[in-house]
Design a protein around this motif. Structure first.
Motif, mmCIF file in Angstrom:
data_model
loop_
_atom_site.group_PDB
_atom_site.id
_atom_site.type_symbol
_atom_site.label_atom_id
_atom_site.label_comp_id
_atom_site.label_asym_id
_atom_site.label_seq_id
_atom_site.Cartn_x
_atom_site.Cartn_y
_atom_site.Cartn_z
ATOM 1 N N ASN A 131 0.828 -1.207 0.000
ATOM 2 C CA ASN A 131 0.000 0.000 0.000
ATOM 3 C C ASN A 131 0.863 1.258 0.000
ATOM 4 N N LEU A 132 1.887 1.274 0.859
ATOM 5 C CA LEU A 132 2.747 2.460 0.905
ATOM 6 C C LEU A 132 3.457 2.655 -0.425
ATOM 7 N N GLY A 133 3.983 1.572 -1.008
ATOM 8 C CA GLY A 133 4.663 1.683 -2.294
ATOM 9 C C GLY A 133 3.758 2.228 -3.380
ATOM 10 N N THR A 134 2.518 1.734 -3.403
ATOM 11 C CA THR A 134 1.546 2.201 -4.397
ATOM 12 C C THR A 134 1.192 3.662 -4.169
ATOM 13 N N ILE A 135 1.051 4.064 -2.904
ATOM 14 C CA ILE A 135 0.735 5.459 -2.583
ATOM 15 C C ILE A 135 1.868 6.387 -3.028
ATOM 16 N N ILE A 136 3.108 5.977 -2.803
ATOM 17 C CA ILE A 136 4.250 6.781 -3.261
ATOM 18 C C ILE A 136 4.212 6.935 -4.778
ATOM 19 N N ARG A 137 3.908 5.854 -5.466
ATOM 20 C CA ARG A 137 3.833 5.891 -6.932
ATOM 21 C C ARG A 137 2.699 6.791 -7.404
ATOM 22 N N ASP A 189 3.672 10.425 -6.974
ATOM 23 C CA ASP A 189 4.567 10.783 -8.078
ATOM 24 C C ASP A 189 3.753 11.085 -9.334
ATOM 25 N N TRP A 190 2.754 10.273 -9.620
ATOM 26 C CA TRP A 190 1.913 10.437 -10.818
ATOM 27 C C TRP A 190 1.136 11.750 -10.779
ATOM 28 N N PHE A 191 0.608 12.071 -9.604
ATOM 29 C CA PHE A 191 -0.239 13.260 -9.477
ATOM 30 C C PHE A 191 0.548 14.509 -9.052
ATOM 31 N N SER A 206 9.551 5.503 -8.130
ATOM 32 C CA SER A 206 8.937 6.773 -7.721
ATOM 33 C C SER A 206 9.498 7.302 -6.411
ATOM 34 N N LEU A 207 10.100 6.432 -5.612
ATOM 35 C CA LEU A 207 10.705 6.864 -4.355
ATOM 36 C C LEU A 207 11.801 7.899 -4.596
ATOM 37 N N THR A 208 12.372 7.919 -5.781
ATOM 38 C CA THR A 208 13.428 8.889 -6.101
ATOM 39 C C THR A 208 12.882 10.295 -6.295
ATOM 40 N N ARG A 209 11.571 10.422 -6.464
ATOM 41 C CA ARG A 209 10.978 11.732 -6.790
ATOM 42 C C ARG A 209 10.000 12.244 -5.738
ATOM 43 N N VAL A 210 9.785 11.472 -4.689
ATOM 44 C CA VAL A 210 8.850 11.881 -3.628
ATOM 45 C C VAL A 210 9.599 11.911 -2.300
ATOM 46 N N ASN A 211 9.517 13.029 -1.595
ATOM 47 C CA ASN A 211 10.171 13.191 -0.300
ATOM 48 C C ASN A 211 9.296 12.578 0.794
ATOM 49 N N ILE A 212 9.843 11.595 1.512
ATOM 50 C CA ILE A 212 9.106 10.931 2.591
ATOM 51 C C ILE A 212 9.678 11.396 3.917
ATOM 52 N N PHE A 213 8.791 11.856 4.802
ATOM 53 C CA PHE A 213 9.236 12.426 6.075
ATOM 54 C C PHE A 213 8.463 11.763 7.218
ATOM 55 N N THR A 247 -6.360 2.758 -3.258
ATOM 56 C CA THR A 247 -7.408 3.096 -4.228
ATOM 57 C C THR A 247 -8.033 4.437 -3.871
ATOM 58 N N ALA A 248 -8.262 4.635 -2.578
ATOM 59 C CA ALA A 248 -8.835 5.905 -2.115
ATOM 60 C C ALA A 248 -7.895 7.069 -2.413
ATOM 61 N N VAL A 249 -6.603 6.865 -2.224
ATOM 62 C CA VAL A 249 -5.618 7.909 -2.529
ATOM 63 C C VAL A 249 -5.707 8.300 -3.998
ATOM 64 N N ALA A 250 -5.805 7.308 -4.875
ATOM 65 C CA ALA A 250 -5.873 7.572 -6.317
ATOM 66 C C ALA A 250 -7.079 8.438 -6.664
ATOM 67 N N ILE A 251 -8.235 8.080 -6.132
ATOM 68 C CA ILE A 251 -9.470 8.804 -6.445
ATOM 69 C C ILE A 251 -9.436 10.222 -5.890
ATOM 70 N N ILE A 252 -8.991 10.362 -4.646
ATOM 71 C CA ILE A 252 -8.996 11.676 -3.998
ATOM 72 C C ILE A 252 -7.959 12.614 -4.611
ATOM 73 N N LEU A 253 -6.777 12.108 -4.904
ATOM 74 C CA LEU A 253 -5.775 12.969 -5.545
ATOM 75 C C LEU A 253 -6.220 13.386 -6.937
ATOM 76 N N SER A 254 -6.875 12.488 -7.636
ATOM 77 C CA SER A 254 -7.387 12.821 -8.964
ATOM 78 C C SER A 254 -8.390 13.960 -8.881
#
Length: 241
Positions: free
Chosen positions: A110-116, A119-121, A147-154, A229-236
C-alpha cells in the motif's frame, strides 16, 4: 564469487534496524536500479548477472551468477540486478504545496503504491506517522517502481506536525462530506488512515474538513475501499479542480 559477508549484509537489510545501522537499502530490477542511478541517491554497490545496465560504475559493479543473485534477492523471481543505495539525509518539508499524510499505514504494498500515485499526481511530499511502515522496506521500494526517487518521505509525530500546520487539513472518512461536492484547496494536508482502523481518534480531532468518496453501488454492501485506491481517487479529484 559473492562473499558470505556480502550475503549476510544484504539479507540483514530486510529489517529496519539493520537498514538504519548500515544506512543502506536494497533496490532490485533493471528499471528500478536505473531510476535510482539517475537520481540524487548515492549508490554503494551493484550486483549484476550481466552488463545490461550500461553505466560507468566499474568499481561499484560486482558480476555474480544467477544462483548467487537468488541468495541475496528478496523477490521470488530475481530480476538480473540488485543495488545497494545509501539512505539520504532528511529533507525539509515545503508547507506551501499539497501534502499527503499517512496515519499508521502498515502494508508495504500500500505504501509503495501510494508513493507511486503521489509521483503520478505531482505530490512531492508525504508525511508519515512514526508507526507507518518504513519506506526503505524492500517490498515498499519494489512497489514504487522508482517513484521513491521523486517523492520526499518524512517520518514524524503526525499529531505534532498537523497541530503546527497553518492551512486546511482534510481527513478521509466514511461519514465525511462527498468529495465531489466539497470545496478543495490547492494547498493543505490530506490525511489517510490505517487499513483496518482508519484515522486515529487523536488525529481526527485536528481535521478542518472530513471528506469521503461516495459509493454508487446498488446494494451498498462494500465496506470500504483499499487505502491506495482511495488515494488515487482523492488525488485525482484535487488535481482535477
Amino acid at each position: 564469487m559473492l562473499s558470505k559477508n556480502s550475503i549476510k549484509l544484504i539479507k540483514s537489510l530486510e529489517l529496519k534496524k539493520f537498514r538504519n545501522q548500515h544506512q543502506l537499502f536494497v533496490v532490485e530490477g533493471i528499471k528500478s536500479v536505473h531510476e535510482f542511478l539517475k537520481s540524487p541517491f548515492k549508490v554503494e554497490k551493484i550486483f549484476s548477472v550481466n552488463d545490461d545496465l550500461k553505466v560507468n560504475l566499474k568499481h561499484q559493479i560486482e558480476f555474480i551468477t544467477d544462483d548467487e543473485l537468488k541468495k541475496i534477492s528478496f523477490l521470488k523471481s530475481p530480476n538480473q540486478v540488485l543495488g545497494l543505495f545509501k539512505i539520504p539525509s532528511i529533507k525539509k518539508i515545503d508547507s506551501n504545496n499539497l501534502i499527503v499524510a499517512l496515519d499508521a499505514i502498515n502494508d508495504p504494498g500500500n505504501l509503495g503504491t501510494i508513493i507511486r500515485l503521489c509521483d503520478w499526481f505531482g505530490i512531492e511530499q508525504i508525511i508519515c506517522s512514526n508507526d507507518t511502515v518504513d519506506c526503505y522496506n524492500p517490498k515498499v521500494v519494489q512497489s514504487t517502481m522508482g517513484s521513491l526517487t521523486r517523492v520526499n518521505i518524512f517520518y514524524t509525530d503526525l499529531k505534532e506536525f498537523i497541530s503546527s500546520f497553518d492551512g486546511p487539513v482534510y481527513g478521509t472518512f466514511m461519514e465525511g462530506k462527498n468529495i465531489y461536492q466539497s470545496e478543495l484547496s490547492k494547498k493543505g494536508i490530506i490525511v489517510f488512515g490505517n487499513e483496518a482502523n482508519g484515522i486515529s481518534a487523536e488525529i481526527e480531532k485536528l481535521m478542518s474538513q472530513k471528506i469521503s468518496i461516495p459509493s454508487f453501488g446498488l446494494h451498498q454492501d462494500t465496506e470500504s475501499l483499499n487505502v491506495a485506491t482511495a488515494v488515487a481517487i482523492i488525488l485525482s479529484e484535487f488535481k482535477r479542480r
